[in-house]
Motif scaffolding. Structure first.
Motif, PDB file in Angstrom:
ATOM      1  N   GLY A 311       0.808  -1.091   0.011  1.00  0.00           N
ATOM      2  CA  GLY A 311      -0.094  -0.163  -0.019  1.00  0.00           C
ATOM      3  C   GLY A 311       0.750   1.142  -0.069  1.00  0.00           C
ATOM      4  N   GLY A 312       1.897   1.149   0.439  1.00  0.00           N
ATOM      5  CA  GLY A 312       3.008   2.178   0.224  1.00  0.00           C
ATOM      6  C   GLY A 312       2.776   3.255   1.577  1.00  0.00           C
ATOM      7  N   SER A 313       3.785   4.170   1.487  1.00  0.00           N
ATOM      8  CA  SER A 313       3.605   4.988   2.359  1.00  0.00           C
ATOM      9  C   SER A 313       2.434   6.099   2.885  1.00  0.00           C
ATOM     10  CB  SER A 313       4.903   6.332   2.252  1.00  0.00           C
ATOM     11  OG  SER A 313       4.783   6.874   1.141  1.00  0.00           O
ATOM     12  N   GLY A 314       1.773   6.127   1.639  1.00  0.00           N
ATOM     13  CA  GLY A 314       0.351   7.046   1.502  1.00  0.00           C
ATOM     14  C   GLY A 314      -0.415   6.109   2.369  1.00  0.00           C
ATOM     15  N   THR A 315      -0.636   4.946   2.501  1.00  0.00           N
ATOM     16  CA  THR A 315      -1.545   4.329   3.234  1.00  0.00           C
ATOM     17  C   THR A 315      -1.077   4.060   4.478  1.00  0.00           C
ATOM     18  OG1 THR A 315      -2.056   2.786   1.151  1.00  0.00           O
ATOM     19  CG2 THR A 315      -2.653   1.971   3.326  1.00  0.00           C
ATOM     20  N   LEU A 316       0.085   4.145   4.898  1.00  0.00           N
ATOM     21  CA  LEU A 316       0.947   4.048   6.202  1.00  0.00           C
ATOM     22  C   LEU A 316       0.626   5.271   6.831  1.00  0.00           C
ATOM     23  CD1 LEU A 316       2.562   2.884   8.420  1.00  0.00           C
ATOM     24  CD2 LEU A 316       4.508   3.720   7.066  1.00  0.00           C
ATOM     25  N   LYS A 317       0.873   6.466   6.096  1.00  0.00           N
ATOM     26  CA  LYS A 317       0.555   7.658   6.924  1.00  0.00           C
ATOM     27  C   LYS A 317      -0.977   7.920   7.085  1.00  0.00           C
ATOM     28  CE  LYS A 317       4.429  10.106   4.665  1.00  0.00           C
ATOM     29  NZ  LYS A 317       5.060  11.175   3.991  1.00  0.00           N
ATOM     30  N   LYS A 318      -1.791   7.628   6.197  1.00  0.00           N
ATOM     31  CA  LYS A 318      -3.317   7.578   6.374  1.00  0.00           C
ATOM     32  C   LYS A 318      -3.680   6.836   7.702  1.00  0.00           C
ATOM     33  CE  LYS A 318      -7.826   7.078   3.925  1.00  0.00           C
ATOM     34  NZ  LYS A 318      -8.347   6.013   5.092  1.00  0.00           N
ATOM     35  N   LEU A 319      -3.246   5.562   7.943  1.00  0.00           N
ATOM     36  CA  LEU A 319      -3.603   4.654   8.940  1.00  0.00           C
ATOM     37  C   LEU A 319      -2.984   5.190  10.288  1.00  0.00           C
ATOM     38  CD1 LEU A 319      -3.376   1.003   9.285  1.00  0.00           C
ATOM     39  CD2 LEU A 319      -2.249   2.387  10.877  1.00  0.00           C
ATOM     40  N   VAL A 320      -1.720   5.953  10.398  1.00  0.00           N
ATOM     41  CA  VAL A 320      -1.058   6.594  11.353  1.00  0.00           C
ATOM     42  C   VAL A 320      -1.939   7.707  11.902  1.00  0.00           C
ATOM     43  CG1 VAL A 320       0.906   7.698  12.558  1.00  0.00           C
ATOM     44  CG2 VAL A 320       1.226   5.499  10.994  1.00  0.00           C
ATOM     45  N   THR A 321      -2.221   8.652  10.864  1.00  0.00           N
ATOM     46  CA  THR A 321      -3.021   9.904  11.161  1.00  0.00           C
ATOM     47  C   THR A 321      -4.231   9.668  11.922  1.00  0.00           C
ATOM     48  OG1 THR A 321      -2.066  10.967   9.040  1.00  0.00           O
ATOM     49  CG2 THR A 321      -3.984  11.935   9.908  1.00  0.00           C
ATOM     50  N   GLU A 322      -5.156   8.393  11.328  1.00  0.00           N
ATOM     51  CA  GLU A 322      -6.380   8.175  11.850  1.00  0.00           C
ATOM     52  C   GLU A 322      -6.277   7.539  13.401  1.00  0.00           C
ATOM     53  OE1 GLU A 322      -7.804   5.330   9.079  1.00  0.00           O
ATOM     54  OE2 GLU A 322      -8.581   6.976   7.634  1.00  0.00           O
ATOM     55  N   SER A 323      -5.124   6.596  13.446  1.00  0.00           N
ATOM     56  CA  SER A 323      -4.946   6.099  14.825  1.00  0.00           C
ATOM     57  C   SER A 323      -4.522   7.406  15.785  1.00  0.00           C
ATOM     58  CB  SER A 323      -4.032   4.937  14.858  1.00  0.00           C
ATOM     59  OG  SER A 323      -2.777   5.380  14.351  1.00  0.00           O
ATOM     60  N   VAL A 324      -3.708   8.042  15.614  1.00  0.00           N
ATOM     61  CA  VAL A 324      -3.267   9.126  16.322  1.00  0.00           C
ATOM     62  C   VAL A 324      -4.331   9.851  16.921  1.00  0.00           C
ATOM     63  CG1 VAL A 324      -1.765  11.271  16.526  1.00  0.00           C
ATOM     64  CG2 VAL A 324      -0.855   9.012  15.865  1.00  0.00           C
ATOM     65  N   ASN A 325      -5.182  10.276  15.777  1.00  0.00           N
ATOM     66  CA  ASN A 325      -6.135  11.319  16.104  1.00  0.00           C
ATOM     67  C   ASN A 325      -7.213  10.504  16.857  1.00  0.00           C
ATOM     68  OD1 ASN A 325      -5.257  13.702  14.877  1.00  0.00           O
ATOM     69  ND2 ASN A 325      -6.193  13.280  12.901  1.00  0.00           N
TER      70      ASN A 325
END
Length: 376
Positions: A311-325
């Motif tokens: 999924g690449g870094s875009g998918t990773l960053k999206k998941l991290v953003t959602e989990s942190v928020n």
């Protein structure tokens, strides 16, 4: 207040020199594990002192590195003192223009994560005169060479570029000793790099009792020799892949909005490999984001990496953003409520200052009695 048995350490400058050795670290780790186990059944035996300098806003590194553990200790029933070390700001800085805002920002962060002012005494350094007065007798117990060997003092001296070091910076280890000993804390959460500071405090405590002690009862020490709590701390990097630091601007502050968090994480450094794997050594930036996702979801970082796959870094960053928020949403909502009631924040800090003053005044009275400096 009692504690579990503690074999006395060598009371000499050698103890300070030895505090960074492998053998000393092993002893500290073993002692910390012993205390951690005892805390589960006897939290009433302990009094903890910890705190922060108000030099910037708290971030995720602070939360997962120390704040979360403070909250856990408070909730176990450990008597807790949290210091807002405003005087320590001027050890290495020339101005304090924003210090009032930073002090209240720290207090708001503490309360928003669950620090309970009914169970934890939160106070500001500069508002407790008796604590700072302990510096005078304590300074008589240490030598110039011992202070200059302290790692923090040495690092500051090397970083000055020829600029003279302030007397307050030189005596920083003794000021920390006063912070810990004013309330007779017997446990202090620290990282391994802070063990020399704690050993300096132990030396000050022992030397005071050796020199003065209690008149007529030398068997009852005035000060406990505090122990380190060396809990495992996740090694979170900044969003640029380097050490997380307020001064580098690579942090996610606790006070940030969900949108601001998303903007910061969108710019986080990764690498060119689209397949996501958890490899802290080979891929530190990608692994750092996976660790952050793990800390905020409770899932294993390797399982998260496998799920993302190509999924690449875009998918990773999206998941991290959602989990942190999602993880910090309740705290941020609480923070907004607290910020809207400045009078309540002032009351909480004033109450904490009053409680700290009562403790410090009692300790200073004991010190004066031990030193035979009571004249009325």
């Amino acid at each position: 207040m009692t504690t579990i048995s503690d074999a006395p350490l060598d009371d000499s400058s050698d103890a300070l020199a030895d505090s960074t050795s492998d053998a000393s670290l092993a002893r500290s780790l073993a002692r910390s594990a012993q205390i951690e186990a005892d805390l589960e059944t006897h939290p009433e035996r302990y009094r903890m002192l910890t705190g922060d300098r108000p030099t910037g806003h708290l971030h995720l590194g602070h939360y997962f590195g120390s704040l979360r553990n403070r909250l856990a200790l408070q909730d176990k029933g450990v008597e807790t003192f949290v210091l807002i070390a405003d005087y320590q700001v001027i050890t290495d800085r020339d101005e304090v223009d924003s210090i009032r805002e930073r002090v209240y920002s720290l207090l708001t962060d503490y309360l928003s994560i669950g620090i309970d002012p009914q169970r934890t005494t939160v106070f500001a350094h500069s508002q407790v005169p008796a604590l700072n007065q302990l510096m005078l007798p304590f300074l008589s117990l240490v030598t110039d060479s011992e202070l200059r060997r302290n790692p923090t003092v040495k690092a500051e001296q090397e970083a000055t570029g020829g600029r003279p070091m302030s007397g307050l910076m030189l005596t920083y280890p003794v000021h920390q000793a006063a912070d810990i000993l004013f309330c007779k804390a017997n446990v202090v959460p620290v990282g391994k790099d802070q063990l020399p500071h704690l050993e300096q405090t132990r030396v000050v405590a022992r030397r005071f009792d050796d020199r003065y002690g209690r008149p007529g009862d030398k068997s009852a020490p005035v000060f406990p020799a505090p122990d380190a709590l060396l809990s495992e701390v996740p090694n979170l990097l900044g969003t640029d892949g380097t050490k997380m630091s307020k001064s580098r601007g690579n942090t996610i502050e606790l006070r940030m909005s969900a949108d601001d968090t998303a903007k910061v994480l969108k710019k986080a450094v990764t690498d060119s490999d689209r397949h996501i794997t958890y490899d802290p050594v080979g891929r530190p930036e990608v692994s750092n984001l996976l660790l952050l996702a793990s800390l905020t979801t409770g899932r294993d970082p390797r399982a998260i990496a496998e799920e993302i796959g190509d999924g690449g870094s875009g998918t990773l960053k999206k998941l991290v953003t959602e989990s942190v928020n999602e993880y910090f949403a309740p705290m941020r909502a609480r923070r907004a409520e607290l910020e809207a009631d400045a009078a309540h924040l002032r009351e909480i800090l004033a109450d904490g200052n009053a409680r700290a003053n009562a403790v410090a005044d009692a300790t200073l009275a004991e010190v004066r009695e031990a030193m035979q400096m009571v004249y009325a």
